[in-house]
Scaffold this motif. Structure first.
Motif, PDB file in Angstrom:
ATOM      1  N   PRO A 191       6.081   4.028  -2.913  1.00 49.49           N
ATOM      2  CA  PRO A 191       5.980   3.256  -1.670  1.00 49.49           C
ATOM      3  C   PRO A 191       7.293   3.265  -0.895  1.00 49.49           C
ATOM      4  O   PRO A 191       8.367   3.355  -1.488  1.00 49.49           O
ATOM      5  CB  PRO A 191       5.666   1.837  -2.173  1.00 49.49           C
TER       6      PRO A 191
ATOM      7  N   PRO B  67       2.130  -0.437  -3.484  1.00 52.68           N
ATOM      8  CA  PRO B  67       1.417   0.810  -3.194  1.00 52.68           C
ATOM      9  C   PRO B  67      -0.061   0.719  -3.566  1.00 52.68           C
ATOM     10  O   PRO B  67      -0.416   0.090  -4.563  1.00 52.68           O
ATOM     11  CB  PRO B  67       2.146   1.839  -4.068  1.00 52.68           C
TER      12      PRO B  67
ATOM     13  N   ASP C 104       7.015  -4.078  -2.714  1.00 51.40           N
ATOM     14  CA  ASP C 104       6.369  -2.793  -2.968  1.00 51.40           C
ATOM     15  C   ASP C 104       4.958  -3.027  -3.495  1.00 51.40           C
ATOM     16  O   ASP C 104       4.777  -3.561  -4.593  1.00 51.40           O
ATOM     17  CB  ASP C 104       7.161  -1.999  -4.021  1.00 51.40           C
TER      18      ASP C 104
ATOM     19  N   GLY D 145       1.582   4.324   0.523  1.00 50.16           N
ATOM     20  CA  GLY D 145       2.642   4.432  -0.480  1.00 50.16           C
ATOM     21  C   GLY D 145       2.313   5.351  -1.644  1.00 50.16           C
ATOM     22  O   GLY D 145       3.042   5.366  -2.638  1.00 50.16           O
TER      23      GLY D 145
ATOM     24  N   GLY E 224       2.725   1.206   1.907  1.00 46.53           N
ATOM     25  CA  GLY E 224       2.729   0.508   0.625  1.00 46.53           C
ATOM     26  C   GLY E 224       3.811  -0.548   0.487  1.00 46.53           C
ATOM     27  O   GLY E 224       4.043  -1.048  -0.605  1.00 46.53           O
TER      28      GLY E 224
END
Lengths: 129, 144
Positions: free
Chosen positions: B58, A46, A44, B123, A107
């Motif tokens: 995300p 983002p 992850d 995200g 992301g």
């Protein structure tokens, strides 16, 4: 720290972030799973655009870096702060580092690391007579 | 000295807690907890005319993302799916949360739902919320 290394078929184990890195970074949360032919790593990250992403495999290390664009001014109400990402993983010999591919979507970074042909299960055709 | 008086009164509670955690771990591994509470984290900045809100989520399924505005509150909903066709046994590490999430945030200004815009890139769910214009004072003519 728990590692993802299995007893006889090692893939990658999470490595401690290097203390000499001065810049502030976030270690992105990851999932790592194994299929018959590949290891898949999902991270992850983002706020990272494709231009700010760097995935490097050299020697026995896979390094994931992501740069984010921070807002010019601090928000009036703030629960998160975008920071650059950094995480390193140890690669073992049973992985084909030349065949690594990476994609970034919404992301989430997805890295696919093929297993070396030698460690992939080989199907033996059975002839019937 | 009586041994019973030496017992930690919280010992039994901790033992029960450990047993409960162990029980839940067996059925619901830690990496599968639903996304509740303070997820996703949100920021906002007030502008002259509108309010810019960002939520860090995300990997959300785009079709599941919903933004609604009522009064002074913005609510977002969404879902993060597990990888399809991957069994628990195939995982070496699971740190990324999965599941559905709902989050409401009070902005402190009356918001106009008809002028709300939202985008989802890299995200981050970004929303532009418009304030309801303040009622302007109206001059009432006095009749003779």
């Amino acid at each position: 720290m728990a590692t993802m290394t299995t007893t006889n078929q090692a893939a990658a184990s999470t490595r401690q972030e290097r203390p000499e890195r001065a810049a502030r970074t976030i270690s992105p949360p990851v999932d790592i799973y194994e299929t018959e032919k590949t290891y898949v790593l999902l991270a992850d990250m983002p706020g990272v655009m494709p231009s700010g992403l760097e995935v490097v495999a050299e020697r026995d290390e896979l390094i994931v870096r992501g740069r984010v664009e921070r807002p010019a001014a601090a928000p009036d109400y703030q629960e998160f702060e975008l920071e650059d990402y950094y995480r390193a993983f140890t690669l073992t010999e049973d992985l084909d580092t030349d065949g690594i591919s990476a994609t970034l979507r919404d992301g989430v970074l997805r890295v696919e690391i093929p297993k070396s042909p030698g460690v992939q299960p080989k199907k033996i055709p059975v002839r019937t007579e | 000295m009586e041994t019973r008086s030496m017992r930690d009164p919280w010992q039994e509670m901790r033992r029960l807690q450990r047993e409960m955690e162990h029980m839940f771990t067996d059925f619901t591994p830690a990496w599968r907890w639903p996304l509740t509470g303070e997820y996703p984290p949100m920021n906002f900045t007030r502008g002259d005319k509108d309010i810019a809100v960002e939520a860090l989520c995300p990997g959300a399924d785009r079709a599941s993302l919903e933004v609604s505005v009522v009064g002074e509150t913005v609510t977002i909903r969404g879902e993060r799916h597990a990888e399809p066709g991957v069994s628990d046994e195939q995982y070496h590490r699971r740190e990324r949360p999965i599941g559905t999430f709902t989050r409401s945030l009070g902005i402190g200004d009356r918001l106009d739902p008809d002028r709300t815009q939202a985008t989802y890139t890299h995200g981050i769910l970004r929303m532009q919320l418009a304030r309801v214009p303040e009622a302007t004072p109206k001059k009432i003519p006095i009749q003779n």
